[in-house]
Design an enzyme around this catalytic site. Sequence first.
Site: not given
Length: 844
Positions: A292-293
């Site tokens: 996600h990051e």
Amino acid sequence: MPALTREEARSRARLIDVQRYAIDLDLTRGEEVFGSTTTVRFTTREAGDTFVEVRPRTLHRAVLDGHGLDTASLADGRLPLTGLSAGEHELRIEADMAYSRTGEGMHRFTDPADGRTYLYTMCFQTEAPRVFAAFDQPDLKAPFTVTATAPREWTVLGNGTARRVEGQPGRWECAPTPPLSTYFVALAAGPWHSVRTEHAGIPFGLHVRQSLGSHLDDDAQELLDITRACFDRYHEIFDEPYPFDSYDQAFVPEFNAGAMENPGLVTFRDEYVHRSAVTDTQLQNRAVTIAHEMAHMWFGDLVTLRWWDDIWLNESFAEYMGYQVVAEATRFTGTWTEFAVDRKSWGYDADQRPSTHPVAPEPEAVPDTATALLNFDGISYAKGASALRQLVTWLGQKHFLAGINDHFARHRFGNATLADLLDSLARASGRDVHTWAERWLRTSGADTLTPRVTTDTTPGRDGRRWHLEITHTGNRPHRVTVGLYDLDGGTGKEHLAPREPLTADIPADGGRTLTADGPRPDLVLLNDRDLTYAKIRLDTGSWRTVRRALAQLPDPLTRATVWNAARDMVRDGQLPPADYLDTARAHLPHERDDAVVAGVLDFARHEIADRYLPPGQRTAALETLTDLARTLLEREPADGARDGGILLTAVRAAIDSATTPGDLHHWWTTGTLPGGRPLDHELRWRLLHRLAVLGAVNTSDIGAALDADPSAAGTEGAARCRAALPDPAAKEAAWQALFGESDSLSNYLLKATFQGFWHTEQHDLLRDYVPRYFDRAPALAARRGPAIAQALGRHGFPRPFTDPGTLALGQRCLAGDALTPALRRPLADELDDLARALRVRAAH
């Protein structure tokens, strides 16, 4: 501090361009403040006035174009810049800034395990001015050069590769960055334990405080394998290469979020470096967070939203890509099962409260930063990712990725809007994406799909035909898979065999009827494979089949979809909570996916037992869950890590659901659990907490446990246990720590104390604290800021008191004018959940 309004941001962006920032920080000034000097070069397009944000402890001087400014003009975090002429300007601001204990700005943490101190920034949204002076809005991007002076033994990390300055002990400089929004500027400093490597020519690093160093060493191989696999997958699907010079991942203490996508220096909560045994689902969730990051390096960091109404461009995309890329590139191929049973429920719940909002609100619906902060919720993350999953199902992945790559190319290192992305997707696909977006992204609420199955004797291949009428309540188009399953499947065994599924395109303004030859399936499951975002119902015949054979469905994602349907039916008063418990008791012992087991047990424990059942049935429900946990512990192991995760989940459930201390005390004194599992740190604190709730330990026991584990997690565990003791003096001491004037509790210790404070078993002891909570919470939220305000609403709310009186007290508090926005939203959500629980009780 006043929130920045959208109109103020627009006006400032029309007036100025920012060329570059130079930030110098002095981290050697003691425990209270650090030095911050900011030099910013900017250009004004015409003569005019504006302001720069800075929130110092002491503002020493401000110099604009060589002339000193009146520091006394600083008000509410804004320093006026008046009489600006058209052209170039240089602003220099020197200040002392206060360290934070709430995870905002520059957070300072001293590790109780060894006394070492660590600092990190969290500049998200509006907190950069607590670190440096800034034109603090996302569309005024500029390159940053950061330097810092730190104690000699420390390591400094930044967005750009950080290096020691030769001949100047403790002096560090970070490589200049590409243009960034101010909320991405990051620095972490301290005596980090680091693991470094290189991949694809990019330096990679993992960093954690020293007391967790051995645990990072144990996890480093998996963390780096996941990071490399995701990095490579993004380079396969994105034309634009990774746009920054390094990739550091720092696991930092007392972090409010799961992680923050600072370019080149992603910060994670350090609970992701595990001290104790974890389930495979927890490892998978960590992998999804890493992915996600990393997705944010493109969605958010490379191309940034122009204003906060478009947070879906950041969070929805990163959420979708995180789950998808982990499923495609790592050993965790079942990510969408966990998303369905856990993450998606977060979205459904948020979408059914009065505080719901569209995934992409109209700009005027997000008038300021305070409003925007509240929209970082289950809608922007889980619902937004679900909408994207449906979009990919409709467009096809090839066209979806082509549109994304066009978007990156057009807005590289700039800002973009919803309309910009839709234009790129439409160009790539030739589809009417704008109309799709109006239906999916500009509306709120969850659609509902309800099946009606009938049969007739119209001649077919076997003389029968059946019909599926799908009723659609809502306003979005859906493409769904309809799963069809038959009991036994001709083998004589109690199992469910799949037929060839159907595909149904359900229009936005109506339902759909499908007809098929043959006998009616025993189970008709709308949205099999969970490809759209809608609550689904089960017809009577299908629910009977589920009650008989749910565990025999062959795919865990299908089973998760069924469990979600049952969950929604309970919450909407259409299924008695006791029936859900009975279904769990019958089928969870045969479940082999630990994400499903954990999701079902969590809902059964914290919603059904604690809220939806009448108080007189709670003990019996907890005993049912305890028996169920024991059954899971006693079953034969099957498939390695996943089954080990189920056993650990069952141990946790057995502890949390215990109604008497007997077995718990035995496990505590022997140091072992059923099956021979040893008590590690996490389980010891969990067990001690439950014993404290039941009144079976005292402060001496808690002190001895803290002596044995004098870590940060141990300090939080001890605070949780002390607050949980069923003793008037212990409760009052916890209350004074929470609401006293000292404001001494950090964000994590405040959360832990609240987690220990409220317990249904202590109803009589806690009753008088309920009105005190509603009286005191508004002032504490206003005094300590948004992070504490949100913790007050989410963790401080008196959830054990599911009664009309608590609802009335809360509504009276909500009607007052003393609430900050950061407290008002979670308080309103909790009150709506309480009202729903009362309706469920009344329905049954």
